[in-house]
Write a protein that holds these residues in place. Structure first.
Motif, PDB file in Angstrom:
ATOM      1  N   ASP A   3     114.780 138.688  32.951  1.00 49.93           N
ATOM      2  CA  ASP A   3     114.825 139.872  33.805  1.00 49.93           C
ATOM      3  C   ASP A   3     113.559 140.055  34.637  1.00 49.93           C
ATOM      4  O   ASP A   3     113.616 140.491  35.779  1.00 49.93           O
ATOM      5  N   GLU A   4     112.405 139.693  34.077  1.00 44.08           N
ATOM      6  CA  GLU A   4     111.152 139.916  34.799  1.00 44.08           C
ATOM      7  C   GLU A   4     111.007 139.008  36.022  1.00 44.08           C
ATOM      8  O   GLU A   4     110.157 139.252  36.874  1.00 44.08           O
ATOM      9  N   LEU A   5     111.834 137.974  36.138  1.00 47.14           N
ATOM     10  CA  LEU A   5     111.756 137.088  37.295  1.00 47.14           C
ATOM     11  C   LEU A   5     112.801 137.389  38.363  1.00 47.14           C
ATOM     12  O   LEU A   5     112.747 136.829  39.451  1.00 47.14           O
ATOM     13  N   VAL A   6     113.738 138.274  38.088  1.00 41.81           N
ATOM     14  CA  VAL A   6     114.814 138.556  39.036  1.00 41.81           C
ATOM     15  C   VAL A   6     114.260 139.062  40.365  1.00 41.81           C
ATOM     16  O   VAL A   6     114.609 138.557  41.427  1.00 41.81           O
ATOM     17  N   GLU A   7     113.374 140.046  40.323  1.00 42.69           N
ATOM     18  CA  GLU A   7     112.818 140.604  41.561  1.00 42.69           C
ATOM     19  C   GLU A   7     112.022 139.541  42.326  1.00 42.69           C
ATOM     20  O   GLU A   7     112.145 139.416  43.544  1.00 42.69           O
ATOM     21  N   THR A   8     111.230 138.760  41.611  1.00 41.26           N
ATOM     22  CA  THR A   8     110.451 137.703  42.250  1.00 41.26           C
ATOM     23  C   THR A   8     111.381 136.691  42.897  1.00 41.26           C
ATOM     24  O   THR A   8     111.164 136.275  44.044  1.00 41.26           O
ATOM     25  N   ARG A   9     112.413 136.292  42.209  1.00 40.30           N
ATOM     26  CA  ARG A   9     113.371 135.316  42.750  1.00 40.30           C
ATOM     27  C   ARG A   9     114.036 135.861  44.007  1.00 40.30           C
ATOM     28  O   ARG A   9     114.214 135.137  44.979  1.00 40.30           O
ATOM     29  N   GLU A  10     114.399 137.130  44.001  1.00 39.13           N
ATOM     30  CA  GLU A  10     115.042 137.725  45.181  1.00 39.13           C
ATOM     31  C   GLU A  10     114.099 137.741  46.374  1.00 39.13           C
ATOM     32  O   GLU A  10     114.506 137.452  47.493  1.00 39.13           O
ATOM     33  N   ARG A  11     112.818 138.063  46.145  1.00 39.41           N
ATOM     34  CA  ARG A  11     111.842 138.051  47.242  1.00 39.41           C
ATOM     35  C   ARG A  11     111.658 136.642  47.793  1.00 39.41           C
ATOM     36  O   ARG A  11     111.606 136.434  49.002  1.00 39.41           O
ATOM     37  N   ILE A  12     111.568 135.674  46.894  1.00 39.46           N
ATOM     38  CA  ILE A  12     111.389 134.290  47.329  1.00 39.46           C
ATOM     39  C   ILE A  12     112.621 133.812  48.084  1.00 39.46           C
ATOM     40  O   ILE A  12     112.517 133.168  49.127  1.00 39.46           O
ATOM     41  N   ASP A  13     113.814 134.110  47.576  1.00 40.08           N
ATOM     42  CA  ASP A  13     115.059 133.709  48.239  1.00 40.08           C
ATOM     43  C   ASP A  13     115.144 134.262  49.656  1.00 40.08           C
ATOM     44  O   ASP A  13     115.680 133.607  50.547  1.00 40.08           O
ATOM     45  N   SER A  14     114.601 135.465  49.869  1.00 40.47           N
ATOM     46  CA  SER A  14     114.712 136.079  51.184  1.00 40.47           C
ATOM     47  C   SER A  14     113.882 135.350  52.240  1.00 40.47           C
ATOM     48  O   SER A  14     114.209 135.380  53.414  1.00 40.47           O
ATOM     49  N   VAL A  15     112.806 134.677  51.828  1.00 35.15           N
ATOM     50  CA  VAL A  15     111.962 133.958  52.788  1.00 35.15           C
ATOM     51  C   VAL A  15     112.142 132.450  52.712  1.00 35.15           C
ATOM     52  O   VAL A  15     111.718 131.726  53.605  1.00 35.15           O
ATOM     53  N   CYS A  16     112.762 131.973  51.648  1.00 34.21           N
ATOM     54  CA  CYS A  16     112.890 130.529  51.461  1.00 34.21           C
ATOM     55  C   CYS A  16     114.223 130.229  50.781  1.00 34.21           C
ATOM     56  O   CYS A  16     114.282 130.094  49.572  1.00 34.21           O
TER      57      CYS A  16
END
Length: 54
Positions: A3-16
């Motif tokens: 769960d702690e990586l979901v937000e990070t993954r979403e931010r990364i997906d949006s730019v890459c």
């Protein structure tokens, strides 16, 4: 995915959106070390084999 990586993954997906880019950006986020092509090509890697259960 933890769960702690979901937000990070979403931010990364949006730019890459590519999988390769995702791996590089996630590694940088987790370690603080930017992975560059030069770093990957010039580094020495150690590996081993862990036997599976018998």
């Amino acid at each position: 995915m933890p769960d702690e990586l979901v937000e990070t993954r979403e931010r990364i997906d949006s730019v890459c959106p590519t999988l390769a880019g995702l791996h590089f950006r996630l590694a940088k986020h987790l370690t603080g070390i930017p992975l560059t092509q030069q770093l990957l090509e010039q580094s020495t890697y150690l590996s081993g084999v862990v036997p599976g259960p018998r």
